[in-house]
Design an enzyme around this catalytic site. Structure first.
Site, PDB file in Angstrom:
ATOM      1  N   THR A  37      12.057   3.432   1.732  1.00  0.00           N
ATOM      2  CA  THR A  37      12.437   3.543   3.147  1.00  0.00           C
ATOM      3  C   THR A  37      13.468   4.636   3.376  1.00  0.00           C
ATOM      4  O   THR A  37      13.695   5.029   4.519  1.00  0.00           O
ATOM      5  CB  THR A  37      12.993   2.203   3.674  1.00  0.00           C
ATOM      6  N   GLY A  38      14.097   5.130   2.320  1.00  0.00           N
ATOM      7  CA  GLY A  38      15.096   6.186   2.454  1.00  0.00           C
ATOM      8  C   GLY A  38      14.453   7.555   2.589  1.00  0.00           C
ATOM      9  O   GLY A  38      13.243   7.741   2.398  1.00  0.00           O
ATOM     10  N   ASP A  58      14.216   2.733  -8.984  1.00  0.00           N
ATOM     11  CA  ASP A  58      14.035   1.420  -8.373  1.00  0.00           C
ATOM     12  C   ASP A  58      14.975   0.439  -9.074  1.00  0.00           C
ATOM     13  O   ASP A  58      14.833   0.171 -10.267  1.00  0.00           O
ATOM     14  CB  ASP A  58      12.575   0.991  -8.546  1.00  0.00           C
ATOM     15  N   LYS A  93      12.323  -8.811  -4.099  1.00  0.00           N
ATOM     16  CA  LYS A  93      12.708  -8.370  -5.448  1.00  0.00           C
ATOM     17  C   LYS A  93      14.021  -7.594  -5.439  1.00  0.00           C
ATOM     18  O   LYS A  93      14.851  -7.772  -6.336  1.00  0.00           O
ATOM     19  CB  LYS A  93      11.593  -7.513  -6.056  1.00  0.00           C
ATOM     20  N   ALA A 116      25.770  -5.688   0.202  1.00  0.00           N
ATOM     21  CA  ALA A 116      25.455  -5.613   1.637  1.00  0.00           C
ATOM     22  C   ALA A 116      24.587  -6.794   2.023  1.00  0.00           C
ATOM     23  O   ALA A 116      23.397  -6.842   1.723  1.00  0.00           O
ATOM     24  CB  ALA A 116      24.735  -4.296   1.944  1.00  0.00           C
ATOM     25  N   TYR A 147      13.242 -11.432   4.151  1.00  0.00           N
ATOM     26  CA  TYR A 147      14.507 -10.692   4.248  1.00  0.00           C
ATOM     27  C   TYR A 147      15.693 -11.648   4.273  1.00  0.00           C
ATOM     28  O   TYR A 147      16.655 -11.483   3.512  1.00  0.00           O
ATOM     29  CB  TYR A 147      14.496  -9.825   5.505  1.00  0.00           C
TER      30      TYR A 147
END
Length: 329
Positions: A37-38, A58, A93, A116, A147
């Site tokens: 997503t970055g 990862d 994960k 976070a 999530y």
């Protein structure tokens, strides 16, 4: 000798701003991101600096960083509904295996680690505003559970490492944050509205618009995170702006900001979408001497000006992300 910090999710929205902040503070920064997503464009301005190193990796796989580490900030995770609903297994994960790997690395390096977390640990809250001692109202098997539960587990294993191993840990519960480098159309309110405004489309409000959110500008969020990392407090702390607004009223603010004549259209509310979201920041005020200082009007103008200044190619890239090769079936 400079302090050295590892930031995961470094090419993401918040991660890239944190890289900037720690470079500014004189740290050597190691960034890690697998770029699901970055976007490297968020940190390409740092590549020329000797104080910055980047690894495409990862964190759900074994993490090795040579040399000393003083601090670790774990920000690797999809954070928007569109992202984590498309890659639910990876989301679980990175919150579990990824967090475990980084806690192990922090233990090995004798580093302080900040995790976070998110206001989503409160689910669709029955307490308003949300305080850190509220346990939440979360649907573990709903679509958003991938999530919410990843983050709740993340907090649990972090506190287990703190209590069992004596590891220096910090947990930030991040409320809705916005600013430059967000990805348009990622399912969150502000980038969705801005993307529609830039395309001249009507603004889509889910539900009747009475649900509320509280939006924190990224510079304020980063300041709160930095202060928490440097504090001596191990339990979770809410960092967000308690200036609450209904989504319906916010849509009208966007139309006024953009000077366009779009209408607001209404669609069905997604499953388990929270009706209220507002942080109680009493703890942040008391422990960190922190509160948000950027008004929504000021922050939204900066954010809208940023997206208006992007080229058409950059806008397209910000709106489209291919997850197909990352999906685990």
């Amino acid at each position: 000798m400079s302090k050295r910090v590892l930031i995961t999710g470094a090419a993401g929205f918040l991660g890239s701003h944190l890289c900037d902040r720690f470079i500014k503070e004189g740290f050597d920064v190691v960034g890690i991101d697998n770029l699901i997503t970055g976007d490297l464009a968020n940190i390409e301005h740092l590549f020329k600096l000797e104080q910055f190193d980047f690894y495409n990796h990862d964190v759900t796989k074994f993490v090795h960083v040579p040399g000393k580490l003083d601090y670790i900030l774990h920000f690797a995770s999809p954070a928007s509904p569109i992202d984590y609903l498309k890659i639910p297994i990876q989301t679980l994960k990175v919150g579990s295996l990824g967090t475990h790997n980084l806690l192990g690395l922090a233990k090995e390096k004798n580093a302080r680690i900040l995790i976070a977390s998110t206001s989503e640990v409160y689910g669709d809250p029955l307490v308003h505003p949300q305080t850190e001692d509220y346990y939440g109202n979360v649907n573990t098997i709903g679509p958003r559970g991938v999530y919410d539960e990843a983050k709740r587990f993340q907090e649990s294993i972090t506190m287990a490492y703190h209590r069992f191993h004596g590891l220096q840990t910090r947990i930030v519960r991040i409320f809705n944050t916005y600013g430059p480098r967000m990805r348009l159309n990622d399912g969150r309110v502000i980038p969705a509205f801005i993307g529609q405004a830039l395309r001249g489309e009507d603004l889509t409000v889910f539900g009747d618009g009475s649900q509320t959110r509280s939006f924190c500008y990224v510079d304020d969020q980063v300041e709160g995170i930095y202060r928490l990392l440097m504090s001596d407090y191990a339990l979770p702390v809410n960092i967000g702006n308690p200036d609450e607004i209904t989504i319906g009223d916010f849509a009208e603010e966007i139309i006024k900001l953009t000077g366009t004549n779009q209408k607001v259209v209404y669609k069905d509310l997604p499953v388990d979408d929270p009706m209220q979201r507002k942080p109680d920041i009493s703890k942040a005020k008391e422990i960190l001497n922190w509160e948000a200082t950027t008004s929504r009007q000021e922050g939204m103008k900066k954010t809208y000006d940023y997206f208006k200044g992007l080229s058409q190619e950059q806008l397209y890239k910000s709106e489209h992300k291919d997850f197909s090769k990352h999906i685990v079936k």
